[in-house]
Design a protein around this motif. Structure first.
Motif, mmCIF file in Angstrom:
data_model
loop_
_atom_site.group_PDB
_atom_site.id
_atom_site.type_symbol
_atom_site.label_atom_id
_atom_site.label_comp_id
_atom_site.label_asym_id
_atom_site.label_seq_id
_atom_site.Cartn_x
_atom_site.Cartn_y
_atom_site.Cartn_z
ATOM 1 N N GLY A 127 0.907 -0.985 -0.114
ATOM 2 C CA GLY A 127 0.170 0.184 0.040
ATOM 3 C C GLY A 127 0.834 1.275 0.098
ATOM 4 O O GLY A 127 0.734 2.272 -0.524
ATOM 5 N N LEU A 164 2.565 1.860 -3.554
ATOM 6 C CA LEU A 164 1.711 2.103 -4.545
ATOM 7 C C LEU A 164 1.339 3.562 -4.495
ATOM 8 O O LEU A 164 0.948 4.209 -5.504
ATOM 9 N N SER A 165 1.418 4.155 -3.139
ATOM 10 C CA SER A 165 1.084 5.356 -3.170
ATOM 11 C C SER A 165 -0.210 6.049 -3.723
ATOM 12 O O SER A 165 -0.311 6.672 -4.815
ATOM 13 N N ASP A 166 -1.360 5.749 -2.791
ATOM 14 C CA ASP A 166 -2.775 6.035 -3.326
ATOM 15 C C ASP A 166 -3.175 7.466 -2.619
ATOM 16 O O ASP A 166 -3.906 7.534 -1.773
ATOM 17 N N ALA A 194 -5.500 8.844 -9.165
ATOM 18 C CA ALA A 194 -4.864 7.951 -8.235
ATOM 19 C C ALA A 194 -5.188 6.556 -7.911
ATOM 20 O O ALA A 194 -4.330 5.690 -7.850
ATOM 21 N N ALA A 195 -6.446 6.563 -7.576
ATOM 22 C CA ALA A 195 -7.119 5.323 -7.120
ATOM 23 C C ALA A 195 -7.140 4.330 -8.325
ATOM 24 O O ALA A 195 -6.733 3.220 -8.101
ATOM 25 N N GLU A 246 -4.835 4.420 -10.937
ATOM 26 C CA GLU A 246 -3.478 3.961 -11.175
ATOM 27 C C GLU A 246 -3.072 2.882 -9.860
ATOM 28 O O GLU A 246 -2.058 2.245 -10.192
ATOM 29 N N TYR A 247 -3.431 3.178 -8.784
ATOM 30 C CA TYR A 247 -3.133 2.297 -7.477
ATOM 31 C C TYR A 247 -3.335 0.876 -8.101
ATOM 32 O O TYR A 247 -2.672 -0.104 -7.779
ATOM 33 N N ASN A 298 -1.391 -0.177 -11.052
ATOM 34 C CA ASN A 298 0.231 -0.424 -10.749
ATOM 35 C C ASN A 298 0.238 -1.919 -9.787
ATOM 36 O O ASN A 298 1.330 -2.318 -9.846
ATOM 37 N N TYR A 335 -5.441 -8.445 -5.258
ATOM 38 C CA TYR A 335 -5.608 -6.895 -4.900
ATOM 39 C C TYR A 335 -6.613 -6.771 -3.512
ATOM 40 O O TYR A 335 -6.188 -6.113 -2.812
#
Length: 220
Positions: free
Chosen positions: A2, A5-7, A63-64, A66-67, A70, A135
């Motif tokens: 978590g 991945l930087s959410d 961002a979510a 791409e989280y 990724n 995930y």
């Protein structure tokens, strides 16, 4: 994972315009990607809701999205000539995964609770389903997460689960985090588990599912 991945929830209009989900949608609508009318409709909806969804309490969190996308960078292929290589999602796969995890409601919950993907054979269906299941097991910040691979027959349910099982072993990041048994993947730190489940099982009492992947839906 978590943290890696930087959410971040920050998502500006300029950022949204360049994200891989919206980029694919624009290519579909422009006719640059061969797609059926249903895929075109989904792409059109995505672009329309980017402009108008806010009035209905919808927002696209790049961002979510791409989280979720990724996360697949922690997974490796487990079969064939690509075995051992890091999974690199195709543009349509990034669109699907990013749409599922990127669209939010006003209360911060996900807009989409059910996603249906119909994919020709040998196009990575089990890999995508296994990746989404993993995930839900390790990256969704859910304590006590219950993830199930479901099918009408036990052998079929084990296909997606088996892919996830092998992907854990192939991933240095996941291998140190997930305990693997023949029919169970678990994360002791969060009390989470991933198991196969068949319609022929005598009982499904006590389930509190967080993620469910259903294989060969037409057989249900």
């Amino acid at each position: 994972i978590g943290t890696a991945l930087s959410d971040s929830s920050t998502s500006t209009p300029a950022a949204r315009s360049t994200d891989p989900v919206s980029a694919f949608a624009r290519r579909v609508v422009a006719g640059k990607v061969l797609a059926c009318k249903l895929v075109v409709a989904v792409a059109e909806r995505h672009l329309r809701d980017l402009a108008e969804g806010g009035a209905r309490g919808l927002r696209f969190d790049r961002a979510a999205a791409e989280y979720g996308i990724n996360f697949f960078g922690f997974l490796r292929h487990n079969k064939g000539e690509l075995a051992g290589r890091v999974v690199a999602l195709e543009p349509w796969e990034r669109f699907a995964i990013g749409s599922i995890f990127g669209w939010m409601r006003a209360d911060g919950t996900r807009r989409f609770r059910t996603a249906y993907l119909e994919i020709p054979k040998k196009n990575g269906k089990s890999l995508i389903a296994a990746g989404v299941g993993l995930y839900g097991l390790v990256a969704d910040r859910e304590l006590g997460s219950e993830v199930y691979s479901v099918a009408t027959k036990r052998e079929q349910a084990r296909i997606v689960f088996g892919t996830a099982h092998d992907m854990v072993w192939a991933s240095p990041e996941l291998r140190g985090m997930v305990t693997t048994l023949k029919l169970n993947l678990s994360v002791d730190r969060t009390g989470s588990k991933f198991e196969p489940l068949a319609a022929e099982e005598k009982s499904a009492d006590g389930l509190n599912q967080h993620f469910v992947t259903v294989d060969e839906l037409h057989r249900h």
